[in-house]
Design an enzyme around this catalytic site. Sequence first.
Site: not given
Ligand SMILES: [Zn+2]
Length: 247
Positions: A60, A111, A115, A204
């Site tokens: 991500d 995504h 954010h 991540h």
């Molecule tokens: Zn994220």
Amino acid sequence: MTRARAQRFMRVRIAVIAAVIMLAAVYGLWRLSALPCFQLVGEVHCRVETDQPMVALTFDDGPVAPGVEMVLPILAEHGAPATFFLVGQAMERNPGLARRLLDAGHELGNHSYSHAHLLGHLPSRYRQEVGDTDALLRVEGEEHPRLFRPPYGKRLIGLPMAVRDADYITVMWDVEEAYGETDPQRYADFILGQVRPGSIVLMHPMFGHREVISKALPIILDGLAERGLQPVTVSQLLSLEGKSSDE
Ligand SMILES: [Zn+2]
């Protein structure tokens, strides 16, 4: 107790009960917004029910150059395709990185654009968050983007409606990294201890965990191979839904 006092007592009691109900409702909605395998509107997947020995690694945030440059050679060395959930704003700031991921055989997902926490906004904001990043993914070469991952995994009704209306499905996860873990072996063991056929793993590598992932990812990929688990993209994993190995 005088009548006035009794009435005042009753009013206070009603106010306290109303406040408790309100707080419980807000807390309930907050918990509901983070459930990985359930959402009120549209399709959501947190894993795939299959006995085929396959798992999906998902990365991500970003893209940012140091993250992409760290993760690409490791995945290439292990012949492992992955799914990257990218943020529109970061794609705009770093043009070309998404295309490099695609050219290396990986899959791209949406995504959001900013954010931000996408709760409590107007429908137009949700449409913009999904739509702007969809357009950027298409410019970078992902022909039919259809996988969406909400920032912080949070969504209630408005965002899932925009996701559904844009012909996307929501992809969450059933295996999470150990947040804040700095030891690569322990970071890898935490993930390897949870994976099973059909798992969707969240990591991540762009910002916070870049250092530890640079050393943990090879351990994870070797560990998956030892367990006979093959990394595939989320779309490949989803195509196995309900299929057993003897079909
Ligand atoms: Zn994220």
